[in-house]
Motif scaffolding. Structure first.
Motif, short mmCIF file in Angstrom:
data_model
loop_
_atom_site.label_atom_id
_atom_site.label_comp_id
_atom_site.label_asym_id
_atom_site.label_seq_id
_atom_site.Cartn_x
_atom_site.Cartn_y
_atom_site.Cartn_z
N UNK C 4 1.02 -1.22 -0.55
CA UNK C 4 -0.39 -0.05 -0.52
C UNK C 4 1.01 1.80 0.63
N UNK C 7 2.05 2.45 -3.27
CA UNK C 7 1.17 3.03 -4.04
C UNK C 7 0.76 4.48 -3.98
N UNK C 8 0.88 4.58 -2.47
CA UNK C 8 -0.09 5.16 -1.73
C UNK C 8 1.14 6.66 -1.23
N UNK C 10 2.14 8.92 -2.44
CA UNK C 10 2.03 10.29 -2.47
C UNK C 10 1.38 10.77 -1.41
N UNK C 11 0.51 10.01 -0.50
CA UNK C 11 -0.19 10.73 -0.03
C UNK C 11 -0.96 10.35 1.72
N UNK C 14 -0.22 12.81 4.21
CA UNK C 14 -1.16 13.80 5.57
C UNK C 14 -0.71 13.13 6.59
N UNK C 16 -0.47 9.45 8.65
CA UNK C 16 -0.54 8.18 8.28
C UNK C 16 0.42 7.08 8.41
N UNK C 17 0.48 8.07 6.92
CA UNK C 17 1.27 6.73 5.90
C UNK C 17 2.68 7.13 6.36
N UNK C 30 15.38 16.32 1.35
CA UNK C 30 15.08 17.43 0.26
C UNK C 30 15.09 16.67 -1.02
N UNK C 33 13.13 14.87 -5.86
CA UNK C 33 11.90 13.72 -6.70
C UNK C 33 10.72 13.57 -5.38
N UNK C 34 10.21 13.72 -6.08
CA UNK C 34 8.92 12.96 -6.03
C UNK C 34 8.92 11.58 -4.54
N UNK C 37 9.05 8.38 -6.07
CA UNK C 37 9.87 7.72 -7.46
C UNK C 37 10.46 6.41 -6.56
N UNK C 60 5.37 2.79 -10.97
CA UNK C 60 5.66 3.62 -10.22
C UNK C 60 6.66 4.87 -11.13
#
Lengths: 336, 392, 229, 401
Positions: C4, C7-8, C10-11, C14, C16-17, C30, C33-34, C37, C60
Motif C-alpha cells: 500500500x 502505491x499511495x 503520494x499521501x 497526510x 498516517x503513512x 530534501x 524527486x517526489x 519515485x 511507479x
C-alpha cells in the motif's frame, strides 16, 4: 464564494441587458437588493418589531446622486446570426466584447468557479485576434485583388532561372505601422548580395578582392553581401552599394608595384621552388654525382605534394600523398 | 458523474433513493445519486398551502434563479455557436464543439502555457460547476439521516464500506463453515490501481473532506479489499479505484526514420542534464561508431563518462550494432555524458522490444535526471552548511 | 501494508503513512524527486525478481540512475561504495584512479605469488582483485558494537548488534583508515592494496581491530540486558 | 602521460655505476642469462598459441605474423633496452608477466620492409613515426631497434629526447662553445647506453678514429685509436662527455659513409629538438632554446641526409612538446618550420590504434597472463568501446579488471 459572485454578476448583467432599465450602479448591488427583498417577504409573514432604544436621527444628509448615462446593451445582441461578418469587423482591431457575438471566456480559476467572461476581460484584448481574417473574408479579398494580377513572366519559372538571369539580389524593407511618422530608420537599409562565382577573376584579383571585401564574403556559401545604411535615403544607399561593388571589382585587377617585392618572410603561400625542400631533395637525388653532370630535378608530383601539405594544412590525405611521392622519389619499394 | 443541481427535489422517491442508496449499491451497478438535476417550473400547490420555512424559501428562490441563469447561458451559447459558424463560413447545423475549439484557437491564438487559461467557448454545463441538490423537504426536514454530520455523503460512504465489509465477514464465516475456500483467481489485483485521490473523491461526493477523513476512507477501503472474499463486492470497490498509468507505455516510442543510406535512425533533441544540452542520433545497423562533436569517444577523457555512454548500449545489448552521433554543448564532462546517455537510451527505445524498454526504465535510464546544483544561501557557507558557530 | 505504501506513497505526508518503517521507501528529506519515485535497479541480474514485484513497479516512476552507477564490467556495487568512501572533496576521478591502482597492485602481487608457487597449488591463488576486496570487507565486518548507555548514573558499555549496512560501513572505513595511517611517503594505493590483501587472508590490523572489538563485547556481555531495561 | 618514460630510474642506476667504475657488459649478460634460464625453459611448451609466434627474430616477421606476439629473449632485452627504450608501464608489465612480448604490428613491418630493401649506398632515409598519444610509436621503434641490434647495425638510440630539454640532471656552461649549455650527466648516461647496446659489435668491427681529439693539455685521443676508447673516455671524463658524443657521432658518420659499418639512428621524441624553448635556464636567467644545447647538434647532424649506409627512425610526439604546442599529432605541426626543412624529404609512417584482430589478440594475451580476471560475454566489446582500441587507454582500463 467567488463562484457565487460571478454567477450573480452575470445574471444581473444579463437582466440589465435584457430590460435596459437598470443602471450600472444597481448592477453591482444586485445581490444586496435580492436579500432585502427576501427580508421584506419574511417580514410580511411574521412581524418582527425592532426595539429602538435610541431614536435614530431622521435627518440624513442628502447625498447628491451621481447621474450616469445608462449603459446601452451590447451591439452583439442586435446582430443577426446570418449577418455579413466581414462588414461588421472589416479590419484589424483589438477585441471588443460588445462587438463580438460570442460567449467567450478566458482565464484560469480555482476549482469550482467559472472562467471570467469576455466583458472587461483584459486578457482577451491582449491576444492579437484574427477576426478580420476569417475564411470568408480571405476569400472575398482574394477575389477582389484578382483583377490586378498579371501573369508570371516566361522564362523565370524556377528559382535557378531567376538566379541565372538576375544574379544580384537587392533586399530592402518597407515598414507599415501606426506611428505618427511613416518613416522607419530601417527602411533605408539596402542589402546587395551575389554569388562570387558570377564574377570573373584571375588568381591575383580574386585574392585582392577577398582582402578588400573582408568579412562581407562568406566562404562557405560563396556569397558576397554588401549592406549599405549610412545615407539617409534608400536610393543613395543603393547607389553606394553598387558603386562599392564595382569599385572593388576594378580595384582588384590593379597590381601595385610593391607587390613584386614580397619576400620569403611575408610569404603567403609556400612555393616549393623558393624553399629548402628543393635543395635537400636535389642534393639527395644527386648524391655522389660529379659536379659537371646534369642535375636530376625532383619530380613535379613531389613538389606539388609538399606545397599542398603546407598550404592546405596537414590532414591524413595530404600526408599520405606526400608519403607516396617521397617513396617514389627516393626509390623505396612499397610492399604490395 | 457530474450532477448539476440546484433544483429542489420534491418527489418522495428521491428520498427513498438517497436513504436506500446502500441497498441499491449492493444489487445494481447504478451509482449513489449524491445529487441530481431537477428543474422546478413552479412550486406545487401543496407547498403553497403549507407553511414553508424561511431556509426553504431562500433555497427555492436561489434554485429558480440558477435555473433561469443556466437557461439564458445556454441560449447565449447556442446563438454564439451560430454566429461563430457564420463567421467561419460553415454550416451552423453541423458545427460541433471540436469545430468551435478549432475556430477559437484560430481567431484568438493565445500563447499562454496553461491550456485551461486560453480563451474558450464552451457549453455552460461545462463552464459552471455542479451544485448539491436539496437536502431537506419543504418543511425543513432533512432527507438524509446523516444530514447533521455536515458531510452526509461522505459518512454514508463510510457506512456503506463498513456494511460491505460486514457482509463479507458474514460470507467468509458461512463459507468457512461450509468448507469453501476463496477463489484465488478472482482475487482483486491492486497492482495497477490506486485509491481514488482526495480531490476526485471530493468531486464525486460534492463535499469537501479533511485529510484525516480521507485517510479514514483509505484505511476502511483497505480493510474491505484485504478481505479474502473481496471479489464478491468488486463492483463497489472498483468505483473507488483509479487505474494507474503504465509508466513504460506512458511515453510514446517514436518510429525510426530512414536516412540516405537506407538505415533507420532516431534523433532525440533536447537531452538535458545539469547545464549540458545535447541532441543524439542513433542509427540502426551500425558498427558501434560514436561521434561526439566530431570526435570519437576520446572526447571524454574521464573513464566514468565513457562508462556512462556505454551503459545504455550495453544494457540494451545493442553495443556494436548501432552508430551514435551527438552534439553536445554546455556543462562539464559529467553533465554532458549524462545528457548523451539519456539521449541514447531514449533513442534506443525504437530499436528494442517492449520488455527491454521496461527493463531500461527500471534501470533508471529513461528518466530525465533533473537534479540541479543547489544555490548557496546567504548567511550560510554553502547550500546547506552553516557558518561555524562562535559565541563571540 | 508495504504494498500500500508503495502505491499511495503520494499521501504519506497526510499523517498516517508518514511513519512507515520500511527504510527503502523513504526518500531523502530534501530530495528533488517526489516521494513516490522508486530507486532504479540498474543491475540487469537483480531485475529478475518476482513477477508481482515487477508488476508493482511498472506503475511507479523510477529515479534516474546515478552517474556513478552502470551495469558494465567496470562497475560493481561494493566497488562503487568503496569509491564513495575514498572520495575527498568530490574528486571522484582521483578516487577512481586510486582504486584502479590498488587493484593493479593487488593483481601484480598475486600474479607474482602465483608464479612463485606455480608447481603445486598455483590455482588456489585468487587474482581477481574485486573478489579479494569483497573477501577483505566480509572478513573485517564487525557484528557487535559497544554503545554507552547510562543506567543509574553509571555509563555502561553495552554490546549492541549492528545492522548489515552499518557493519559494511565499518569494514570499509577501517580498511581505509588503516591504509591512511601508514607511512605517508608511500602512496595510498599501495598501502590500501596491502591492507586489502592482508584482510582478505584473515590477518592484519583491520582483522585484529575487529577481533578486539568482538572480545570487548564478549567481556561486556554481562551488561547486555541494559539494552532493554 | 605519467607512464611515458621517465628514465630517471634507469639513468640514475647507470650514474651510480659510473661512480664505481665502468661495468663490463659481459658480466651483466652472464648474470641475466643465469637468472632467466629457468622460466625460459618452461615457456617453450606454451609458446605457440593463436596469438603467439615462435619467430623471435624481427627479421623473419612477415604479414603472416601480424597481430601476433613474439618474445624478446631476456638477455637481448637487457642489452638493447637496459638503458631505456620501452615505456615505463610496459617495463612493469614485462616484469609482471615474466616475459618481454611485443606485438608485431603493421607500422613496424612496414619500416622493416623499407629497411631491408633500402639501398644503403644512397643518402640515409629518414622515417618519421607519428600518431596519436599512446598508439605505440615507441614500441614500434623498439621492434625496429631489436631488428637493428640483431642485424649488425650500430645503434644510435635516444630513448626519450625531451628528457634532456625538460628534466636534465645537471647543466653547465659549455667549455668549447660560447653561450652553449652542456648536460654532462645526461651525455655520459647516453654514452653508457650506447656502449651497452653496441659493445659486441664494436668489439667485432674494431672501428678507428680518423683524427686527433685534444680534450685538454694532458688528455687527448690520437688518430687511429678505437672508437670504444673514445666512448670510455667520455664516460670516465664526464666533463667532456658532450664533446665526446659529437666526436663519436661524426666519426660514425664518416665510418658508415666509408662503408665500414651500418648505423641505425633511433630517436624518440625527436621534435623536442625543435621545441621553441626548454626548461633550462642560462646564466642570465633566460630560457634556453634547444639549439643552444650542445647535445642537440650531433643528433641533428646525424639526422641530416649527408651520409650513407644507415637508417634514421625518428618519432614525433605530442607529449614531447609542452602545453600550448599540443594541438595536433601531425609531423609538420610538431616539427615546426625548421624541423620540417631539416628532415624534408622524409617518409612519414602513421601508427594507428589497434585493428580488430590486434585488439582481440591483445585481450586474449591479457587473459592468458591472468591480467584480466573478469569474465563477461561482451567484455571485449565493452573494452573496445571504452578504449576506442587505443593501446595505452586499453592498458589503463585493464588495470582494474
Amino acid at each position: 464564494m467567488s463562484a457565487n459572485l460571478t454567477r450573480w454578476l452575470e445574471r444581473s448583467l444579463h437582466n440589465c441587458h435584457a430590460t435596459q432599465s437598470r443602471t450600472a450602479l444597481r448592477l453591482f448591488s444586485g445581490q444586496q437588493q435580492q436579500q432585502q427583498q427576501q427580508q421584506q417577504e419574511v417580514e410580511e409573514d411574521e412581524e418582527f418589531r425592532v426595539l429602538n432604544l435610541r431614536a435614530v436621527k431622521k435627518q440624513v444628509a442628502a447625498r447628491r446622486e451621481i447621474k450616469r448615462d445608462p449603459v446601452p446593451p451590447p451591439r452583439s445582441n442586435r446582430m443577426a446570426v446570418d449577418q455579413d461578418w466581414t462588414a461588421a469587423w472589416p479590419g484589424p482591431r483589438s477585441f471588443h466584447p460588445a462587438s463580438v457575438p460570442l460567449p467567450l471566456r478566458q482565464g484560469y480559476t480555482e476549482r469550482g468557479a467559472a472562467a471570467p467572461s469576455k466583458f472587461a476581460n483584459a486578457e482577451l484584448m491582449k491576444i492579437p485576434n484574427f477576426l478580420h481574417l476569417t475564411p470568408p473574408a480571405i476569400r472575398q479579398q482574394c477575389e477582389a485583388i484578382k483583377q490586378f494580377c498579371t501573369p508570371w513572366p516566361k522564362g523565370l519559372e524556377t528559382e535557378e532561372k531567376c538566379k541565372h538571369h538576375f544574379p544580384v539580389e537587392v533586399v530592402t524593407t518597407d515598414f507599415c505601422h501606426s506611428l505618427p511618422t511613416i518613416r522607419n530608420p530601417e527602411a533605408r537599409r539596402v542589402t546587395v548580395s551575389l554569388k562570387l562565382s558570377e564574377l570573373k577573376f584571375d588568381a591575383h584579383a580574386k585574392d585582392k578582392f577577398l582582402r578588400l571585401v573582408g568579412e562581407r564574403y562568406n566562404q562557405e556559401t560563396d556569397v558576397l553581401t554588401i549592406v549599405a545604411d549610412r545615407c539617409p535615403m534608400r536610393k543613395q544607399n543603393y547607389d553606394y552599394a553598387l558603386y562599392l561593388l564595382t569599385a572593388c571589382y576594378h580595384e582588384s585587377f590593379i597590381t601595385e608595384p610593391w607587390e613584386e617585392t614580397k619576400s620569403e618572410a611575408d610569404m603567403e603561400v609556400y612555393h616549393f621552388e623558393r624553399n629548402k625542400a628543393k635543395l635537400s631533395a636535389e642534393a639527395i637525388l644527386n648524391w655522389n654525382e660529379a659536379a659537371g653532370e646534369t642535375k636530376v630535378a625532383p619530380s613535379q608530383g613531389y613538389a606539388k605534394s609538399v606545397e599542398q601539405l603546407i598550404n592546405e594544412g596537414e590532414n591524413e590525405y595530404n600526408i599520405a600523398k606526400y608519403k607516396k611521392e617521397v617513396l617514389k622519389m627516393l626509390n623505396i619499394p612499397v610492399a604490395n | 458523474m457530474a450532477l448539476r443541481v440546484l433544483g429542489l427535489n420534491l418527489i418522495k422517491n428521491n428520498i427513498n433513493l438517497l436513504q436506500n442508496a446502500c441497498r441499491i449499491n449492493a444489487t445494481s451497478t447504478t451509482q449513489a445519486p449524491y445529487c441530481n438535476q431537477v428543474t422546478v417550473h413552479a412550486a406545487p400547490a401543496a407547498v403553497q398551502k403549507q407553511k414553508v420555512s424561511k431556509a426553504m424559501k431562500a433555497y427555492l428562490e436561489r434554485a429558480r434563479e440558477n435555473d433561469e441563469f443556466m437557461k439564458t447561458q445556454d441560449l447565449d451559447f447556442q446563438i454564439g455557436k451560430r454566429h461563430l459558424a457564420n463567421m467561419m463560413g460553415a454550416d451552423p447545423e453541423t458545427f460541433t464543439q471540436q469545430d468551435i475549439d478549432d475556430a477559437i484557437s484560430y481567431l484568438f491564438p493565445s500563447g499562454l502555457f496553461d491550456k485551461r487559461a486560453r480563451p474558450a467557448m464552451k457549453s455552460p454545463d461545462e463552464v459552471f460547476p455542479a451544485r448539491k441538490a436539496a437536502e431537506f423537504d419543504e418543511t425543513g426536514r432533512p432527507f438524509h439521516s446523516m444530514f447533521y454530520t455536515g458531510k452526509p455523503n461522505f459518512f454514508q460512504l463510510l457506512h456503506d464500506i463498513v456494511e460491505e465489509t460486514n457482509k463479507l465477514y458474514d460470507l467468509e464465516e458461512r463459507m468457512l463453515r461450509r468448507g469453501n475456500k476463496p477463489d484465488e483467481n478472482q482475487k482483486i489485483e491492486m497492482a495497477g490501481f490506486q485509491m481514488l485521490p482526495k480531490d476526485q473523491l471530493e468531486v464525486k461526493l460534492v463535499e469537501t473532506i479533511a485529510d484525516i477523513e480521507y485517510s479514514n476512507f483509505v484505511s476502511s477501503m483497505e480493510r474491505l479489499i484485504a478481505s479474502p472474499f473481496s471479489y464478491k463486492s468488486k463492483n463497489f470497490i472498483e468505483r473507488y479505484l483509479k487505474p494507474l498509468i503504465d509508466q513504460s507505455k506512458q511515453l510514446e516510442v517514436p518510429k525510426p526514420k530512414i536516412d540516405e543510406q537506407g538505415r533507420q535512425y532516431i534523433t532525440t533533441y533536447e537531452c538535458l542534464r545539469k547545464t549540458a544540452r545535447a541532441d543524439v542520433t542513433v542509427r540502426m545497423p551500425g558498427t558501434g561508431k560514436i561521434n561526439i562533436n566530431g570526435k570519437d569517444i576520446s572526447y571524454f577523457d574521464v573513464e566514468q563518462c565513457r562508462e556512462q555512454l556505454l551503459f545504455p548500449l550495453q544494457f540494451s545489448g545493442l553495443l556494436g550494432k548501432v552508430d551514435v552521433e551527438a552534439n553536445v554543448a554546455g556543462g562539464g564532462s559529467s553533465g554532458q555524458s549524462g545528457a548523451i546517455r539519456w539521449g541514447i537510451a531514449m533513442s534506443l527505445r525504437s530499436f528494442v522490444d517492449q520488455e527491454m524498454i521496461e527493463s531500461m526504465r527500471l534501470a533508471g535510464l529513461l528518466t530525465r535526471d533533473y537534479r540541479r546544483r543547489e544555490r548557496k544561501k546567504f548567511g550560510q557557507e554553502g547550500a546547506r552548511r552553516k557558518y561555524t558557530w562562535k559565541k563571540r | 501494508m508495504l504494498k500500500r505504501a508503495l502505491i499511495y506513497g503520494k499521501f504519506r505526508t497526510n499523517g498516517i503513512y508518514g511513519s512507515f518503517e520500511n527504510g527503502t521507501r523513504w526518500s531523502r528529506l530534501m530530495s528533488m524527486y517526489p516521494p513516490h519515485y522508486a530507486e532504479p535497479i540498474f543491475k540487469k541480474d537483480s531485475q529478475n525478481m518476482e513477477k508481482y514485484e515487477l508488476a508493482k513497479l511498472s506503475h511507479v516512476p523510477i529515479k534516474a540512475a546515478l552517474n556513478s552507477s552502470s551495469d558494465t564490467i567496470f562497475n560493481a556495487e561494493l566497488k562503487q561504495k568503496m569509491l564513495a568512501y575514498i572520495v575527498k572533496c568530490g574528486n571522484s576521478r582521483l578516487a577512481r584512479e586510486l582504486l584502479t591502482k590498488t587493484f593493479e597492485q593487488i593483481k601484480r602481487a598475486q600474479i607474482e605469488r602465483k608464479h612463485l608457487v606455480k608447481q603445486d597449488n598455483g590455482h588456489a591463488i585468487c587474482i581477481d582483485a574485486e573478489k579479494l576486496l569483497i573477501q577483505a570487507i566480509e572478513n573485517s565486518r564487525p557484528l557487535l558494537q559497544l554503545s554507552s548507555i547510562k543506567r543509574g548514573g553509571v555509563k555502561y558499555q553495552v554490546p549492541v548488534p549492528l545492522t548489515s549496512k552499518k557493519s559494511y560501513f565499518y569494514a570499509m572505513k577501517w580498511i581505509l583508515d588503516a591504509a591512511k595511517e601508514k607511512d605517508r611517503k608511500i602512496s595510498l594505493s599501495s598501502k590500501l592494496a596491502w591492507e586489502i590483501l592482508d584482510a582478505a587472508h584473515g590477518q592484519g590490523r583491520v582483522i585484529k581491530k575487529k577481533n578486539d572489538l568482538h572480545r570487548l563485547c564478549e567481556n561486556n556481555r554481562a551488561y547486555a540486558h541494559y539494552r532493554w531495561s | 602521460m605519467k607512464m611515458f618514460r621517465k628514465h630517471v630510474g634507469s639513468i640514475s642506476r647507470i650514474s651510480t655505476q659510473l661512480q664505481r667504475g665502468p661495468p663490463t657488459v659481459g658480466s651483466i649478460a652472464g648474470l641475466s642469462t643465469e637468472a632467466e634460464a629457468a622460466p625460459k625453459q618452461e615457456r617453450v611448451d606454451e609458446k605457440i598459441t593463436e596469438f603467439r609466434t615462435a619467430i623471435t627474430n624481427p627479421g623473419g616477421h612477415s604479414p603472416l605474423q601480424i597481430a601476433k606476439f613474439y618474445t624478446i629473449p631476456a638477455e637481448e632485452k637487457k642489452r638493447i633496452f637496459g638503458g631505456g627504450g620501452l615505456p615505463k608501464q610496459y617495463e612493469l608489465q614485462i616484469k609482471t608477466f615474466t616475459e618481454a612480448c611485443l606485438m608485431v604490428r603493421s607500422p613496424a613491418l612496414e619500416l622493416l620492409q623499407y629497411i631491408k630493401q633500402a639501398d644503403l649506398s644512397k643518402p640515409v632515409v629518414r622515417y618519421v613515426l607519428y600518431g596519436e598519444n599512446g598508439v605505440g610509436k615507441s614500441l614500434t621503434m623498439a621492434h625496429v631497434l631489436h631488428y637493428g641490434a640483431l642485424h649488425d647495425f650500430l645503434l644510435v638510440h635516444v630513448p626519450w629526447a625531451p628528457n634532456w630539454m625538460k628534466r636534465p640532471k645537471e647543466t653547465a656552461n659549455a667549455t668549447g662553445q660560447e653561450g652553449f649549455i652542456d648536460l654532462p650527466f645526461d651525455a655520459a648516461a647516453w654514452l653508457v647506453h650506447f656502449k651497452t647496446q653496441n659493445a659486441q659489435l664494436l668489439q667485432k668491427l674494431q672501428l678507428k678514429t680518423s683524427k686527433d681529439y685534444v680534450w685538454s693539455k694532458r688528455e687527448s685521443t690520437p688518430t687511429g685509436s678505437l672508437l670504444t676508447e673514445l666512448v670510455e673516455h667520455g664516460i670516465a671524463r664526464i666533463k667532456y662527455a658532450s664533446e665526446t658524443i659529437a666526436a663519436v657521432i661524426s666519426e660514425l658518420k664518416q665510418l658508415s659513409t666509408a662503408g665500414q659499418c651500418k648505423v641505425m639512428v633511433a630517436i624518440d621524441g625527436f621534435n623536442a629538438f625543435f621545441h621553441p624553448e626548454t626548461r633550462i635556464f642560462s646564466d642570465n636567467k633566460q630560457r634556453v632554446t634547444p639549439d643552444r644545447i650542445t647535445l642537440t647538434q650531433p643528433f641533428l647532424n646525424i639526422t641530416n641526409y649527408d651520409w650513407t649506409n644507415g637508417v634514421c627512425i625518428l618519432s614525433v610526439d605530442k607529449i614531447a612538446m609542452t602545453e600550448g604546442y599540443m594541438e595536433s599529432y601531425m609531423p609538420r605541426y610538431l616539427l615546426g618550420k625548421d624541423g620540417f626543412e631539416h628532415l624534408d624529404p622524409f617518409v612519414p609512417v602513421h601508427v594507428d590504434n589497434y585493428t580488430d584482430k590486434e585488439f582481440t589478440n591483445y585481450i586474449s594475451y591479457y587473459v592468458d597472463r591472468f591480467w584480466i580476471t573478469k569474465t563477461a560475454p561482451d567484455l571485449e566489446d565493452q573494452l573496445k568501446f571504452m578504449s576506442n582500441k587505443n593501446p595505452y587507454t586499453l592498458m589503463q582500463l585493464v588495470r582494474g579488471l
